[in-house]
Design an enzyme around this catalytic site. Structure first.
Site, PDB file in Angstrom:
ATOM      1  N   ASP A   1     -14.040   6.207  -1.417  1.00 44.71           N
ATOM      2  CA  ASP A   1     -13.080   6.099  -0.321  1.00 44.71           C
ATOM      3  C   ASP A   1     -12.382   7.426  -0.054  1.00 44.71           C
ATOM      4  O   ASP A   1     -12.122   7.780   1.098  1.00 44.71           O
ATOM      5  CB  ASP A   1     -12.066   5.023  -0.714  1.00 44.71           C
ATOM      6  CG  ASP A   1     -11.192   4.614   0.436  1.00 44.71           C
ATOM      7  OD1 ASP A   1     -11.656   4.688   1.583  1.00 44.71           O
ATOM      8  OD2 ASP A   1     -10.046   4.219   0.176  1.00 44.71           O
ATOM      9  N   ASP A   2     -12.064   8.155  -1.105  1.00 46.41           N
ATOM     10  CA  ASP A   2     -11.306   9.401  -0.937  1.00 46.41           C
ATOM     11  C   ASP A   2     -12.162  10.475  -0.277  1.00 46.41           C
ATOM     12  O   ASP A   2     -11.666  11.282   0.513  1.00 46.41           O
ATOM     13  CB  ASP A   2     -10.781   9.880  -2.295  1.00 46.41           C
ATOM     14  CG  ASP A   2      -9.915   8.811  -2.928  1.00 46.41           C
ATOM     15  OD1 ASP A   2      -8.918   8.433  -2.312  1.00 46.41           O
ATOM     16  OD2 ASP A   2     -10.270   8.308  -4.022  1.00 46.41           O
TER      17      ASP A   2
ATOM     18  N   GLU B   1     -12.348   4.866  -6.432  1.00 49.57           N
ATOM     19  CA  GLU B   1     -11.024   5.117  -5.864  1.00 49.57           C
ATOM     20  C   GLU B   1     -10.190   5.953  -6.817  1.00 49.57           C
ATOM     21  O   GLU B   1     -10.062   5.622  -8.002  1.00 49.57           O
ATOM     22  CB  GLU B   1     -10.350   3.742  -5.651  1.00 49.57           C
ATOM     23  CG  GLU B   1      -9.193   3.746  -4.724  1.00 49.57           C
ATOM     24  CD  GLU B   1      -9.559   4.009  -3.270  1.00 49.57           C
ATOM     25  OE1 GLU B   1     -10.412   3.300  -2.728  1.00 49.57           O
ATOM     26  OE2 GLU B   1      -8.980   4.945  -2.693  1.00 49.57           O
ATOM     27  N   ASP B   2      -9.648   7.030  -6.315  1.00 47.28           N
ATOM     28  CA  ASP B   2      -8.679   7.838  -7.062  1.00 47.28           C
ATOM     29  C   ASP B   2      -9.188   8.331  -8.419  1.00 47.28           C
ATOM     30  O   ASP B   2      -8.452   8.339  -9.416  1.00 47.28           O
ATOM     31  CB  ASP B   2      -7.339   7.095  -7.180  1.00 47.28           C
ATOM     32  CG  ASP B   2      -6.622   7.045  -5.826  1.00 47.28           C
ATOM     33  OD1 ASP B   2      -7.217   7.466  -4.822  1.00 47.28           O
ATOM     34  OD2 ASP B   2      -5.469   6.587  -5.780  1.00 47.28           O
TER      35      ASP B   2
ATOM     36  N   ARG C   1      -6.380  10.387 -10.605  1.00 48.31           N
ATOM     37  CA  ARG C   1      -5.760  11.048  -9.439  1.00 48.31           C
ATOM     38  C   ARG C   1      -5.212   9.970  -8.526  1.00 48.31           C
ATOM     39  O   ARG C   1      -5.817   9.595  -7.542  1.00 48.31           O
ATOM     40  CB  ARG C   1      -6.800  11.921  -8.735  1.00 48.31           C
ATOM     41  CG  ARG C   1      -6.272  12.956  -7.817  1.00 48.31           C
ATOM     42  CD  ARG C   1      -5.765  12.394  -6.464  1.00 48.31           C
ATOM     43  NE  ARG C   1      -6.801  12.134  -5.485  1.00 48.31           N
ATOM     44  CZ  ARG C   1      -6.766  11.075  -4.658  1.00 48.31           C
ATOM     45  NH1 ARG C   1      -5.801  10.186  -4.694  1.00 48.31           N
ATOM     46  NH2 ARG C   1      -7.725  10.918  -3.774  1.00 48.31           N
TER      47      ARG C   1
ATOM     48  N   ASN D   1      -0.575  11.577   0.282  1.00 53.13           N
ATOM     49  CA  ASN D   1       0.218  10.384  -0.039  1.00 53.13           C
ATOM     50  C   ASN D   1       0.807  10.504  -1.430  1.00 53.13           C
ATOM     51  O   ASN D   1       0.264  11.250  -2.255  1.00 53.13           O
ATOM     52  CB  ASN D   1      -0.702   9.148   0.003  1.00 53.13           C
ATOM     53  CG  ASN D   1      -1.252   8.881   1.378  1.00 53.13           C
ATOM     54  OD1 ASN D   1      -0.533   8.948   2.354  1.00 53.13           O
ATOM     55  ND2 ASN D   1      -2.543   8.595   1.454  1.00 53.13           N
TER      56      ASN D   1
ATOM     57  N   LYS E   1      -5.865  -1.914  -2.636  1.00 55.59           N
ATOM     58  CA  LYS E   1      -6.983  -1.679  -1.718  1.00 55.59           C
ATOM     59  C   LYS E   1      -7.721  -2.992  -1.439  1.00 55.59           C
ATOM     60  O   LYS E   1      -8.145  -3.242  -0.322  1.00 55.59           O
ATOM     61  CB  LYS E   1      -7.959  -0.660  -2.321  1.00 55.59           C
ATOM     62  CG  LYS E   1      -7.396   0.752  -2.414  1.00 55.59           C
ATOM     63  CD  LYS E   1      -7.744   1.605  -1.211  1.00 55.59           C
ATOM     64  CE  LYS E   1      -7.086   2.973  -1.312  1.00 55.59           C
ATOM     65  NZ  LYS E   1      -7.327   3.838  -0.153  1.00 55.59           N
TER      66      LYS E   1
ATOM     67  N   TYR F   1       0.875  -1.182   0.000  1.00 58.03           N
ATOM     68  CA  TYR F   1       0.000   0.000   0.000  1.00 58.03           C
ATOM     69  C   TYR F   1       0.902   1.217   0.000  1.00 58.03           C
ATOM     70  O   TYR F   1       2.075   1.141  -0.372  1.00 58.03           O
ATOM     71  CB  TYR F   1      -0.907  -0.131   1.246  1.00 58.03           C
ATOM     72  CG  TYR F   1      -2.045   0.842   1.336  1.00 58.03           C
ATOM     73  CD1 TYR F   1      -2.934   1.035   0.286  1.00 58.03           C
ATOM     74  CD2 TYR F   1      -2.263   1.558   2.510  1.00 58.03           C
ATOM     75  CE1 TYR F   1      -3.993   1.931   0.408  1.00 58.03           C
ATOM     76  CE2 TYR F   1      -3.326   2.442   2.634  1.00 58.03           C
ATOM     77  CZ  TYR F   1      -4.178   2.628   1.576  1.00 58.03           C
ATOM     78  OH  TYR F   1      -5.229   3.501   1.685  1.00 58.03           O
TER      79      TYR F   1
HETATM   80  N1  LIG Z   1      -4.605   9.748   4.135  1.00 59.18           N
HETATM   81  C1  LIG Z   1      -5.643   9.355   3.470  1.00 59.18           C
HETATM   82  O1  LIG Z   1      -6.351   8.426   3.868  1.00 59.18           O
HETATM   83  C2  LIG Z   1      -5.977  10.016   2.197  1.00 59.18           C
HETATM   84  C3  LIG Z   1      -5.120  10.882   1.616  1.00 59.18           C
HETATM   85  N2  LIG Z   1      -5.447  11.492   0.447  1.00 59.18           N
HETATM   86  C4  LIG Z   1      -4.455  12.364  -0.149  1.00 59.18           C
HETATM   87  O2  LIG Z   1      -4.930  13.683  -0.214  1.00 59.18           O
HETATM   88  C5  LIG Z   1      -4.390  14.318  -1.338  1.00 59.18           C
HETATM   89  C6  LIG Z   1      -5.489  15.049  -2.071  1.00 59.18           C
HETATM   90  O3  LIG Z   1      -6.450  14.146  -2.514  1.00 59.18           O
HETATM   91  P1  LIG Z   1      -7.845  14.672  -3.087  1.00 59.18           P
HETATM   92  O4  LIG Z   1      -8.514  15.540  -2.136  1.00 59.18           O
HETATM   93  O5  LIG Z   1      -8.554  13.495  -3.557  1.00 59.18           O
HETATM   94  O6  LIG Z   1      -7.336  15.526  -4.321  1.00 59.18           O
HETATM   95  P2  LIG Z   1      -8.077  16.674  -5.097  1.00 59.18           P
HETATM   96  O7  LIG Z   1      -7.361  16.832  -6.366  1.00 59.18           O
HETATM   97  O8  LIG Z   1      -9.528  16.427  -5.124  1.00 59.18           O
HETATM   98  O9  LIG Z   1      -7.821  17.973  -4.199  1.00 59.18           O
HETATM   99  C7  LIG Z   1      -6.591  18.593  -4.060  1.00 59.18           C
HETATM  100  C8  LIG Z   1      -6.825  19.951  -3.469  1.00 59.18           C
HETATM  101  O10 LIG Z   1      -5.576  20.492  -3.126  1.00 59.18           O
HETATM  102  C9  LIG Z   1      -5.505  21.810  -3.642  1.00 59.18           C
HETATM  103  N3  LIG Z   1      -4.126  22.157  -3.934  1.00 59.18           N
HETATM  104  C10 LIG Z   1      -3.316  21.675  -4.879  1.00 59.18           C
HETATM  105  N4  LIG Z   1      -2.120  22.271  -4.812  1.00 59.18           N
HETATM  106  C11 LIG Z   1      -2.193  23.169  -3.824  1.00 59.18           C
HETATM  107  C12 LIG Z   1      -1.275  24.104  -3.287  1.00 59.18           C
HETATM  108  N5  LIG Z   1      -0.051  24.212  -3.748  1.00 59.18           N
HETATM  109  N6  LIG Z   1      -1.696  24.866  -2.282  1.00 59.18           N
HETATM  110  C13 LIG Z   1      -2.925  24.789  -1.810  1.00 59.18           C
HETATM  111  N7  LIG Z   1      -3.832  23.908  -2.262  1.00 59.18           N
HETATM  112  C14 LIG Z   1      -3.459  23.109  -3.262  1.00 59.18           C
HETATM  113  C15 LIG Z   1      -6.350  21.790  -4.894  1.00 59.18           C
HETATM  114  O11 LIG Z   1      -6.681  23.104  -5.191  1.00 59.18           O
HETATM  115  P3  LIG Z   1      -7.538  23.507  -6.496  1.00 59.18           P
HETATM  116  O12 LIG Z   1      -8.903  23.011  -6.233  1.00 59.18           O
HETATM  117  O13 LIG Z   1      -7.464  25.006  -6.505  1.00 59.18           O
HETATM  118  O14 LIG Z   1      -6.877  22.865  -7.638  1.00 59.18           O
HETATM  119  C16 LIG Z   1      -7.503  20.928  -4.421  1.00 59.18           C
HETATM  120  O15 LIG Z   1      -8.430  21.703  -3.730  1.00 59.18           O
HETATM  121  C17 LIG Z   1      -3.676  13.252  -2.144  1.00 59.18           C
HETATM  122  O16 LIG Z   1      -2.307  13.330  -1.900  1.00 59.18           O
HETATM  123  C18 LIG Z   1      -4.166  11.972  -1.565  1.00 59.18           C
HETATM  124  O17 LIG Z   1      -3.179  10.974  -1.590  1.00 59.18           O
HETATM  125  C19 LIG Z   1      -6.641  11.288  -0.165  1.00 59.18           C
HETATM  126  C20 LIG Z   1      -7.528  10.422   0.357  1.00 59.18           C
HETATM  127  C21 LIG Z   1      -7.237   9.669   1.575  1.00 59.18           C
HETATM  128  C1  LIG Z   2      -5.203   6.722   0.876  1.00 61.78           C
HETATM  129  C2  LIG Z   2      -5.883   7.170  -0.312  1.00 61.78           C
HETATM  130  O1  LIG Z   2      -6.967   6.727  -0.587  1.00 61.78           O
HETATM  131  C3  LIG Z   2      -5.248   8.138  -1.135  1.00 61.78           C
HETATM  132  O2  LIG Z   2      -4.189   8.629  -0.788  1.00 61.78           O
HETATM  133  O3  LIG Z   2      -5.814   8.434  -2.200  1.00 61.78           O
END
Ligand SMILES: NC(=O)C1=CN([C@@H]2O[C@H](COP(=O)(O)OP(=O)(O)OC[C@H]3O[C@@H](n4cnc5c(N)ncnc54)[C@H](OP(=O)(O)O)[C@@H]3O)[C@@H](O)[C@H]2O)C=CC1
Ligand SMILES: CC(=O)C(=O)O
Length: 734
Positions: free
Chosen positions: A448-449, A425-426, A335, A590, A353, A282
């Site tokens: 999941d996200d 997912e993603d 993503r 991540n 997963k 993972y």
């Molecule tokens: N720990 C966990 O269990 C999980 C972790 N994650 C992690 O979270 C991260 C984001 O995932 P997700 O929400 O799905 O992604 P999205 O693409 O949906 O969202 C990313 C967000 O980050 C913003 N962003 C990007 N670059 C910057 C920056 N330099 N400064 C400020 N804001 C920024 C984007 O802004 P804008 O909208 O303006 O483009 C957007 O709002 C990934 O790395 C993923 O691995 C996700 C799910 C679970």
């Molecule tokens: C953990 C997870 O789902 C992610 O980073 O997208």
């Protein structure tokens, strides 16, 4: 069905008493057919199928149209037919045709079984030299033939002239010699009289742990070295081997190889060594694996559905060898973690997963289906990479995209029913929210996200209250990242706050602020915001940077969900520490390379005062003589137990209250000892117990909401969840 009147339970019983005579044949054939043909349902539905013989020695499978033949099980039927074939000297090769429902899927040209050559070569059951057995076989053969007559339309096998076995020549080197270079090759040829294929079947292979008895019973003599090992010793050896690899990707490949070779051993390793191997199968290693998927690709895992399969998705699903699917994890690869668009190579994520679904949540592997929808990629680097495994085109969007997804969702329900869980997912956020909203009312879907992450973070925050003090509504939240994870978490926290304070959710939202790539989300930006950001556009002056936002909003909790590494700078952490005695900082992004800060940075910059957790794991950190072990705020705590809860209750829809139930169950698993160590999540080493508790709470909620279909409701849902969980210990074979 004609068979109803002909096969009484008495006869079935008398036949089954002879099974030991033929068990080697029917058991092997049954196992191979059910795994390889794809149109046989797994137990307990086997009883709904029968087979019969055609005049051309083909075995036909026909599902019963209305009700199962409860008194006649498929093993008996297969045995009957095989007994008959052997007893009457049919040719050594049996083509198989199959049909399932109304869908005729003739594959008689493709699947070829070779029945025990010794018996079929003799063409006479009596010549096996086992007089007593032979006599019994003869009788059975006759019984069989009389009953088979009613099942088949055409000629009896008894009427066919026995064919002698042909050996040598082109047929025997089929697909290998030069003479057949330009011929089509059937990749599925099973030698039923040899255990060779059993050794190569990951679901049943035990390697050196096959007992002497099993080696005899399953034609394994000589195919294995003489030593008989056991699963513990195999586990010890493999862990030793895996620990030799210095490069994480090598460990990943070794684990994937093991999964392909010996599934039970793979899960035994993963369950027993979860904290050590989770980072391998993972995050973070799976991220690198996806980036290099084309180069490390050996055997395909999961199901690939590309634009080329448009109009044929139901057929594609039918190619998958398992029919009883409970959980599908699907990505379109746009993503992948915080690594962006990896196209078809995102397959590593559903595969990873689902490995966790089994290891952490106990959903059996054969009920899990990883899917990658390939609509192209906008990743130029991949498009120009000669080893890229996906479609070489830019991403399809709009109608073309949604039509493919719709066909997939429709086919999934058609093929697997109402209760199959589809976990998105993603996906990129411009599709993720829409897909969840669209299919949330018609299918059992879960993102999941958005949802799993929300549930795990809420649990961590609730647990952290013991360390940082206050109630949930008393805290102020600031997110860096306002996408799926950020807004998903924000919404669930707001929901929980409003339940606690009995105020409208709009009020609770005011305690939560989000920053995206353009700065703080404020009302003056509302018109240009994506729909999922609009609820967070509070009245405030524009703020351009995170540091400035920390200073003006004064959050007590800072959550990173931006996918961009190193964004929680020293100044940001110091500003959090200035405002709070014990700031709660969660760097969720991540893989590790994208983490907003490292554990070491968080503890150093906050002078050991922060309560910290991250999406990908960090080793414990020593700061001023004290060791700080940070937790992993990852949805892996939630989705396996959450999915199990849906499966065991037979839930038909996901409801937000189930996410809250999962959160609550997880937070309750944090012990006093964990708190003493500054942890807000329990260790992953207890994950199966944690998952059982999550599953039970989710199932209880499903029953309460009237969304559960598995009745009656089990009294003790934790015990029930535990009893349903897959275990990887080897089974003994007949
Ligand atoms: N720990 C966990 O269990 C999980 C972790 N994650 C992690 O979270 C991260 C984001 O995932 P997700 O929400 O799905 O992604 P999205 O693409 O949906 O969202 C990313 C967000 O980050 C913003 N962003 C990007 N670059 C910057 C920056 N330099 N400064 C400020 N804001 C920024 C984007 O802004 P804008 O909208 O303006 O483009 C957007 O709002 C990934 O790395 C993923 O691995 C996700 C799910 C679970
Ligand atoms: C953990 C997870 O789902 C992610 O980073 O997208």
């Amino acid at each position: 069905m004609a068979a109803h009147g002909k096969y009484g339970s008495a006869e079935t019983k008398s036949l089954s008493s002879h099974l030991p005579l033929y068990k080697r044949h029917w058991a092997t054939i049954l196992a191979q057919l059910s795994q390889s043909c794809g149109f046989l349902p797994a137990p307990p539905y086997l009883c709904a199928t029968y087979i019969t013989l055609s005049s051309r020695n083909s075995i036909y499978y026909r599902p019963t149209e209305t009700k199962p033949l409860s008194f006649l099980s498929l093993p008996h039927m297969i045995w009957l037919n095989i007994a008959s074939l052997m007893g009457h000297g049919c040719s050594k090769k049996i083509g198989i045709s199959g049909c399932w429902g109304g869908d005729k899927r003739k594959i008689s040209e493709k699947v070829v079984l070779r029945v025990n050559s010794q018996v079929s070569q003799n063409n006479n059951i009596h010549s096996t030299g086992e007089e007593e057995e032979g006599e019994e076989k003869k009788v059975i053969g006759r019984n069989m033939e009389s009953t088979l007559k009613s099942l088949r339309d055409g000629e009896s096998v008894l009427d066919l002239s026995p064919r002698s076995t042909v050996s040598g020549g082109v047929e025997d080197v089929y697909g290998e010699d030069r003479a057949t270079e330009d011929q089509l090759v059937t990749p599925w040829t099973f030698s039923v009289a040899s255990g060779y294929s059993l050794l190569r079947d990951p679901q049943y292979n035990k390697g050196l742990a096959f007992t002497e008895k099993e080696r005899d019973a399953h034609y394994l003599r000589g195919l294995l070295p003489p030593t008989v090992s056991n699963q513990s010793l195999q586990e010890k050896k493999l862990m030793h081997n895996i620990r030799q690899y210095q490069v994480p990707l090598q460990k990943y490949v070794a684990m994937m190889d093991l999964q392909e070779r010996n599934e039970r051993l793979f899960y035994k390793l993963l369950i027993d060594n979860v904290e050590e191997l989770l980072p391998v199968v993972y995050t973070p290693t799976v991220g690198e694996a996806c980036q290099k998927y084309g180069s490390i690709f050996r055997r395909p895992q999961g199901l690939y559905i590309s634009l080329k399969e448009k109009g044929k998705i139901l057929e594609v699903l039918k190619n998958w060898p398992e029919r009883s699917i409970q959980v599908i994890v699907v990505t379109d690869g746009e993503r992948i973690l915080g690594l962006g668009d990896l196209g078809c190579q995102g397959m590593g994520i559903p595969v990873g997963k689902l490995a966790l679904y089994t290891a952490l949540g106990g959903v059996r592997p054969s009920a899990c289906l990883p899917v990658t929808i390939d609509v192209g990629t906008n990743n130029e680097k991949l498009l120009n990479n000669e080893f890229y495994i996906g479609l070489r085109q830019n991403r399809a969007t709009g109608q073309e995209y949604y039509e493919l997804l719709h066909e997939f969702m429709t086919a999934v329900k058609q093929n697997y029913g109402e209760k199959v869980l589809v976990q998105f997912e993603d996906f990129a956020n411009h599709n993720a929210f829409e897909l969840l909203a669209k299919y949330g009312t018609t299918h059992l879907v879960f993102n999941d996200d958005i949802q799993g992450t929300a549930s795990v973070v809420l649990a961590g925050v609730v647990a952290a209250l013991k360390l940082i003090g206050g109630t949930l509504p008393e805290h102020t939240f600031l997110f860096l990242g306002a996408g799926e994870a950020g807004t998903g978490i924000a919404e669930l926290i707001a929901l929980e706050m409003s339940k606690q304070t009995k105020t409208p959710i709009e009020e609770s939202r005011k305690k939560i602020w989000l920053v995206d790539s353009k700065g703080l989300i404020v009302s003056s930006r509302k018109n240009s915001l994506q729909h999922f950001k609009k609820p967070w556009a509070h009245e405030h002056e524009p703020v351009n940077s995170l540091l400035e936002a920390v200073k003006v909003i004064k959050p007590t909790v800072l959550i990173g969900s931006s996918g961009v590494g190193k964004t929680f700078t020293k100044e940001v952490v110091e500003a959090m520490t200035l405002n709070n005695d014990k700031p709660l900082i969660l760097a969720l992004s991540n893989p590790t390379s994208q983490s907003e800060c490292t554990a070491e940075e968080a503890y150093q910059w906050s002078e050991g005062r922060t309560i910290f957790a991250s999406g990908s794991p960090f080793d414990p950190v020593e700061y001023k003589g004290k060791v700080y072990a940070s937790g992993q705020a990852n949805n892996a705590y939630i989705f396996p137990g959450f999915g199990l809860g849906l499966v065991i209750s037979g839930a038909i829809r996901v409801h937000d209250d189930m996410l809250l139930a999962a959160s609550e169950a997880l937070a309750k698993q944090v012990s006093e000892e964990n708190y003493k160590n500054g942890l807000i999540y329990p260790p992953f080493s207890n994950i199966r117990k944690i998952s059982a508790n999550i599953a039970a709470n989710v199932a209880a909620k499903a029953y309460e909401l009237g969304l559960a279909t598995r009745l009656p409701r089990p009294q003790n849902l934790v015990e029930y969840a535990e009893s349903c969980m897959y275990t990887p210990v080897y089974r003994n074979y007949r």
